[in-house]
Write an enzyme that holds these catalytic residues in place. Structure first.
Site, PDB file in Angstrom:
ATOM      1  N   ASP A  60      31.503  34.039  40.847  1.00 46.34           N
ATOM      2  CA  ASP A  60      32.255  32.837  40.788  1.00 46.34           C
ATOM      3  C   ASP A  60      32.982  32.881  39.294  1.00 46.34           C
ATOM      4  O   ASP A  60      32.168  32.825  38.539  1.00 46.34           O
ATOM      5  CB  ASP A  60      31.580  31.509  40.781  1.00 46.34           C
ATOM      6  CG  ASP A  60      32.396  30.282  40.941  1.00 46.34           C
ATOM      7  OD1 ASP A  60      32.680  29.395  39.609  1.00 46.34           O
ATOM      8  OD2 ASP A  60      32.960  29.963  41.935  1.00 46.34           O
ATOM      9  N   THR A  93      39.382  30.078  41.204  1.00 43.51           N
ATOM     10  CA  THR A  93      39.021  29.951  39.822  1.00 43.51           C
ATOM     11  C   THR A  93      39.258  31.622  39.267  1.00 43.51           C
ATOM     12  O   THR A  93      39.539  31.548  38.269  1.00 43.51           O
ATOM     13  CB  THR A  93      37.738  29.641  39.672  1.00 43.51           C
ATOM     14  OG1 THR A  93      36.922  30.315  40.266  1.00 43.51           O
ATOM     15  CG2 THR A  93      37.517  28.029  40.019  1.00 43.51           C
ATOM     16  N   THR A  94      39.179  32.599  40.027  1.00 43.20           N
ATOM     17  CA  THR A  94      39.157  33.900  39.496  1.00 43.20           C
ATOM     18  C   THR A  94      40.774  34.178  39.671  1.00 43.20           C
ATOM     19  O   THR A  94      41.351  34.770  38.773  1.00 43.20           O
ATOM     20  CB  THR A  94      38.221  34.950  40.381  1.00 43.20           C
ATOM     21  OG1 THR A  94      37.010  34.822  40.192  1.00 43.20           O
ATOM     22  CG2 THR A  94      38.579  36.413  39.937  1.00 43.20           C
ATOM     23  N   ASP A 393      32.647  25.983  46.871  1.00 43.10           N
ATOM     24  CA  ASP A 393      34.033  26.551  47.295  1.00 43.10           C
ATOM     25  C   ASP A 393      34.212  26.282  48.699  1.00 43.10           C
ATOM     26  O   ASP A 393      35.536  25.974  49.044  1.00 43.10           O
ATOM     27  CB  ASP A 393      33.871  28.013  46.765  1.00 43.10           C
ATOM     28  CG  ASP A 393      34.150  28.311  45.399  1.00 43.10           C
ATOM     29  OD1 ASP A 393      34.059  27.247  44.668  1.00 43.10           O
ATOM     30  OD2 ASP A 393      33.753  29.402  44.833  1.00 43.10           O
TER      31      ASP A 393
END
Length: 1228
Positions: A60, A93-94, A393
């Site tokens: 994550d 988020t990545t 998520d």
């Protein structure tokens, strides 16, 4: 002179100008590179160790970055992006970090060119608006009540996570929980508060499949008096309090003065009465369970238990709120304010259960609960922590869809669609903003490119194929399956993304990039004061435990500039930024997932057991807080050992270094068999080339008995075992084992001088193929060549030239359409229009295109003529002499027209059309039929292909053959008669499936696409007009190729006349130069683009003498020739007697670029991408400009050497022009 004024004090540091821009960009790229490998279903995991020794294993992006303590403010800002994305939408988020880093990376080129940041950000903001518009256009609305669709979406979005291996479990948990707590707001709106009303409880033990959603709440509490109170109650009446059920205590110290003994008894009785009164107020509502956030005294416990009421005390406020939402109770501040409506009656069961050594209270089976608990079971805490992150998520995705029920294609398809649309739109943008806008379009491709890298496929081929699929602005749902690397329809694969997440990712990344680009000053104050007169302290770094025990220099380690040595997590080892990016270019080596599978084997795929779980950790980096930053030393090592023979590849530096490192690897790791050296060019001060094998080798031998402790030690050994060679001046080891090589400038000079003596052919690459067939151009008989034939002809000719230069025997084939039913129509019309055609005179057909249209109109309008035409086809195919003769004359007329165009373009072809292969069709089909491949279907003969819904028809119902049968016969002939090892088809991308089906079904090629013989399809996009549509004339007709070439020549000639060349040159020279520039401009404008993308045909741009155009390059070549002429030197004589040297830094840079010519041609041949060679040629002209501006040639002390360097540059440029089919001119 004005006195200097000091505004900042001595303890304040300030950086400004371009240094800030570069530092910001490098910091952002460093952060992006840290988590780049965590994107996609085949992503890597990161292991993080906190100060207390706890372990976190996750992929994550937000979880990784929040553990880092970075020094550079831009790097900190990037981490805030991930946190913002996580808080806003809970996913992506990545992606947001990778995309923001890429946006800043592509902006670096414009900072180099002195673009103002405001111009770049303005273009970026425009690109963002257009990107969001594309998302709105391709988004698909879904019904959130359709569980199957919701399940597929959530599974797709968490497919990159560790828990994807457990099937539908996590998706089911997310959908059940979010659906349960959703609240209707009216007008079709729905609110889902995950943080407040969904609690995740992790209980180690059991299996992950035991996890489920509770229709209610679970808290880590037991009843106050287990022996007196019930632990199981069906349909409980529940009262919730946030007040204490004990005597009220004083705020601080309370003093009570008791004079008489009985006063103490009164005081105790008052307390008892107070508690009794509180309990009486509660008990009159007949509760079964009382829960309070505060304390509960023993006396209150006595009264409640006596009444058969269970009680729980000191419950968290958040848990109490969830219980209220679940059972319908209202939290009351004071018992005397209780009402019947405050009692919760919605719960079906209260029960206390024991797990391990702890008790947990369950309030479940609630009616329409608006809060819930997700109970997670699993083998270990580490597993449960990662599952919880993945579940968060998944819940965020489900929430986003419930709030905004729109879907977008996953697998990078959305980014590719946005990129393709923005590229097309960039042609309509005026001014210098066009280039940053186009760069932003390219940056969107970072997401699918990273997915391809992380799943271990060939990145260049995969991205090229994907760009081709999206080239026309169509196929918006075509992307890459991140598990297999296969290009597929995302709708069919059910690989989706949430619109909300994707839009937020784009907005956050773009806006952050714009903000960081506008920073032009960084002012930092140092709070810690030093002793008077003391010198500033240098940062202290621990020495790495390397063989030489040398001092570690922080500038050799890019990431160290952004990480602080504090008590939080930071890297033990990592990769310098530029090396990390270069390593990604070699997908076979850069993907640790593939190396991990090779190491543990396919059989090791544990799912549940804690011990086996750790085998699934695909570690790209390891972080620790217990160790200061360790920087792998960069020690200078002289190459020793025996001399290596590398003369096998005299012009290919990469190949020669590969031979050296191959010997070194055999000595370094003899037990690992033949390890293929991973050699690639590098830029900057680290070296010219680098060997990137150390990390891959370490991942294989890790855990075995080995002398190597880390990748750096392997790199040190590889460098020490490198055979002595005149090629290498020195080598160094940096980061996790990157072996950087600095080439000897003496050897560079000798190699270039040797080429001057032996000729450019001595630099030809060596390919693993002897004979190749390039099938290109392929127009239809009786039709004029038009702009649609331009790309096939130009690209095919260039590929053939590059292969021929590489000593491959190339058969150039023109597979013209000279056979088919249309010839009956043409022949019959010929008989009517020219009845005297058989008397031996030439048929006076002036315009074949017009002749074809007239015959087609007659065929459509006249049934009698149509019947005769159909009979004429039978006569032609039966071999009737009269019809064969007419057919031959029509073909000859077309052939003459084709050859005129080919002559102007300088293209050589050998015609073998459809008619040539017609006699072989029956035999080839018999071969396939005997192998059981051909079946009968609805009267036709077909071949069914696995994975294809529609079969390949090889014989029609009427017994006639078609294109597929002809292509199969051609394929058989080329393999068996012409002995081709590599067959290359150059057609538009629309025919790719046809050729792939034909090659696959025949079974004549090895299943491994890297082996020979093989067939490759070279697809290309469309030629567009300035309106973004197919390039046509103003009247809407197709542009004839002859007219296009005439116009290009005319415009180039007009420009030369404008420059006054008509008065200086002869008519013959004027014509020759006009053709060279005009035709060269047309060719280069096509070839410089990725062949799979569409490109806009613009005479003004392609004939411009500025930028990456043929005209600019021809001018550069002519200037070099002019310099040599003005020197008055006999260059041929100088080659024999003079020596070439590369002492100046720009001389060396130019020489190094020249020596990369061979490997660039090899790459262009292997990838079948001519634009690779175009890029090299343009960069070569830029390198020469730097050299010429900084190094005087004529009249300098080094004149002789520099004249030879100019001659070498001219020779390489001329060869590049030849390979591209462009005729260079010595003067313009």
């Amino acid at each position: 002179m004005q006195p200097q004024v000091l505004v900042l004090n001595n303890s304040t540091k300030r950086e400004s100008g371009s240094r800030v821009h570069y530092a910001v960009i490098q910091a952002a790229k460093a952060v992006a590179d840290i988590i780049r490998t965590t994107l996609g279903p085949r992503s890597m995991l990161k292991m993080l160790l906190d100060a207390a020794g706890g372990i976190v294993v996750t992929n994550d992006g937000n979880a990784i970055l929040r553990e880092l303590d970075l020094a550079h403010p831009a790097a900190k800002s990037m981490i805030e992006l991930s946190r913002t994305q996580d808080e806003e939408v809970g996913d992506g988020t990545t992606s947001v970090i990778v995309l923001a880093g890429e946006m800043l990376h592509v902006a670096e080129a414009f900072i180099d060119k002195k673009y103002h940041p405001t111009v770049i950000t303005r273009a970026y903001n425009k690109a963002l608006e257009d990107a969001i518009a594309v998302l709105d256009k391709i988004a698909m609305t879904i019904d959130v009540k359709d569980r199957a669709t919701m399940l597929g979406l959530v599974k797709s979005c968490i497919g990159t996570k560790f828990t994807s291996q457990f099937g539908d479990l996590i998706a089911d948990l997310a959908i059940d929980s979010t659906s349960m707590v959703g609240v209707d707001l009216g007008q079709g709106l729905r609110e889902v508060d995950i943080k407040k009303y969904i609690k995740v409880e992790k209980l180690p033990g059991g299996q992950l499949e035991d996890s489920h959603v509770l229709k209610g709440v679970m808290i880590n509490k037991d009843v106050v008096a287990p022996s007196k109170m019930r632990r199981k109650i069906v349909n409980p009446r529940i009262i919730l309090l946030d007040s204490p059920l004990e005597y009220k205590k004083g705020e601080n110290q309370t003093n009570a003065e008791i004079v008489r003994e009985e006063d103490w008894e009164v005081l105790l009785r008052m307390e008892e009465e107070y508690i009794e009164n509180l309990c009486a107020q509660i008990l009159k509502f007949r509760p079964d369970l009382v829960i309070t956030e505060k304390g509960l005294s023993d006396l209150a416990c006595h009264y409640l238990s006596k009444a058969g009421v269970s009680a729980i005390r000191r419950v968290r406020k958040t848990d109490n709120n969830r219980i209220a939402k679940a059972c319908g109770a209202v939290i009351v501040n004071r018992p005397d304010e209780l009402q019947e409506s405050d009692v919760g009656t919605g719960a079906g069961l209260f029960e206390v259960k024991k797990f391990g050594d702890e008790f947990f209270a369950f309030i479940v089976e609630c009616k329409e609960p608006k809060a819930c608990t997700i109970l997670l079971r699993g083998a270990s805490k580490d597993l449960l922590n990662e599952v919880e992150r993945n579940l968060q998520d998944a819940m965020s995705v489900a929430r986003n869809i419930i709030k905004n029920p729109k879907l977008l294609p996953g697998g990078g398809a959305t980014e590719l669609t946005v990129s393709a649309t923005l590229k097309q739109k960039s042609s309509s943008i005026e001014g210098i903003e066009k280039w940053p806008y186009e760069a932003a379009a390219l940056a969107f491709e970072a997401i699918p490119r990273t997915l391809a890298q992380n799943c271990g496929v060939n990145v260049i081929r995969t991205m090229t194929a994907l760009q081709g699929k999206h080239a026309n602005g169509e196929n918006a749902w075509i992307g890459i399956d991140g598990n297999t690397g296969v290009i597929a329809d995302m709708k069919e694969k059910r690989i989706w993304d949430s619109y909300t997440v994707k839009a937020q990712t784009f907005k956050t990344a773009m806006e952050a990039a714009c903000m960081l680009l506008r920073i032009d000053d960084i002012v930092s104050g140092i709070k810690k004061k030093q002793a008077p007169g003391a010198a500033p302290q240098k940062p202290k770094f621990e020495q790495a435990e390397d063989a030489d025990n040398e001092q570690i220099l922080p500038e050799y380690y890019s990431l160290a500039r952004f990480c602080q040595s504090t008590s939080r997590a930071r890297p033990i080892h990592s990769t310098p930024i530029h090396r990390h990016r270069l390593a990604y270019a070699q997908s076979k080596a850069a993907n640790p997932t593939k190396r991990f599978r090779d190491f543990i084997g396919r059989q090791h795929e544990p799912r549940r057991a804690a011990a086996s779980f750790f085998l699934r950790f695909r570690l790209g980096f390891m972080w620790s807080s217990r160790t200061a930053i360790r920087l792998s030393s960069v020690s200078r090592i002289r190459a020793v050992s025996s001399m290596a023979n590398v003369n096998e590849y005299p012009g290919n530096v990469k190949r020669q270094l590969g031979k050296l490192f191959e010997k070194s690897l055999r000595v370094t790791v003899p037990g690992e068999g033949d390890v293929e050296p991973l050699i690639m060019p590098c830029t900057g001060k680290f070296g010219d080339y680098q060997c990137n094998n150390a990390m891959g080798i370490f991942s294989k031998i890790k855990g075995k008995s080995s002398e190597f402790k880390n990748p750096n030690s392997i790199g040190q050994a590889i460098a020490k075992n490198l055979p002595e060679s005149e090629i290498v001046e020195s080598c160094s080891v940096a980061g996790p084992g990157f072996v950087n090589v600095v080439l000897s400038k003496t050897w560079l000079a000798k190699s270039i001088h040797r080429m001057l003596l032996d000729g450019i052919q001595s630099w030809a690459p060596k390919l693993p193929v002897n004979r190749a067939i390039v099938d290109f151009s392929s127009p239809n008989i009786a039709k004029e060549m038009h702009v649609g034939h331009l790309r096939s002809t130009i690209i095919g000719d260039t590929l053939a030239r590059m292969l021929e230069f590489s000593n491959v025997d190339v058969l150039r084939r023109n597979h013209v359409g000279d056979w088919g039913t249309q010839f009956g129509m043409l022949i019959e019309f010929l008989f009517e229009e020219f009845p005297e055609w058989e008397d031996g005179t030439e048929i006076p057909i002036q315009d074949l295109e017009s002749f074809y249209k007239k015959s087609k109109k007659r065929f459509d309008d006249d049934p009698v003529f149509k019947e005769r035409a159909q009979q004429a086809v039978v006569s032609l195919q039966s071999g009737v002499a009269r019809y064969r003769s007419a057919w031959a004359q029509i073909c000859e007329i077309s052939r003459r027209e084709f050859n005129r165009v080919y002559t102007r373009l300088g293209v050589n072809l050998e015609e073998k059309g459809e008619s040539f292969y017609n006699p072989y069709i029956s035999s080839v089909l018999d071969i396939l039929d005997n192998r059981g491949l051909i079946e009968e279907s609805e009267g036709a003969r077909v071949i069914f292909i696995e994975g294809k819904k529609i079969p390949l028809i090889v014989k029609k119902r009427d017994g006639g053959f078609n294109y597929a049968s002809t292509d199969l016969a051609a394929l058989w002939y080329r393999l068996n008669e012409e002995k081709a090892e590599w067959i290359i088809y150059v057609t538009d991308v629309g025919q790719q499936d046809h050729f792939e089906m034909a090659a696959k079904l025949a079974g004549w090629f090895p299943s491994d696409g890297s082996l020979y013989p093989k067939a490759s399809h070279v697809g290309f996009g469309l030629v567009l007009g300035e309106d973004g549509k197919r390039f046509r004339t103003r009247s809407g007709d197709v542009v004839k190729l002859v007219d296009l070439l005439d116009e290009a020549k005319s415009r180039s000639k007009a420009e030369l006349v404008k420059r006054g060349k008509a008065n200086e040159w002869t008519d013959e020279l004027m014509e020759k130069t006009s053709e060279a520039i005009g035709y060269g401009a047309v060719k280069y404008a096509d070839l410089k683009n990725n062949r799979l993308t569409n490109y806009t045909f613009d005479y003004d741009k392609m004939l411009s003498d500025k930028g990456n155009t043929a005209v600019y390059l021809l001018y550069a070549y002519a200037r070099i020739r002019s310099i040599i002429r003005k020197s008055g030197k006999d260059v041929e004589g100088l080659k024999e007697v003079s020596k070439l040297s590369l002492d100046h830094v720009d001389e060396r840079a130019l020489g190094l670029h020249l020596l990369r010519f061979s490997e660039v041609v090899e790459e262009a041949c292997s990838s079948l991408l001519p634009n690779v060679l175009c890029e090299y040629l343009y960069n070569l002209s830029e390198e020469f400009s730097k050299f010429y501006n900084n190094c005087q040639v004529v009249g300098s002390a080094e004149e002789t050497s520099r004249i030879l360097l100019c001659e070498a540059t001219a020779i390489v440029m001329k060869q590049c022009f030849h390979l591209l089919g462009i005729n260079p001119v010595d003067q313009i």
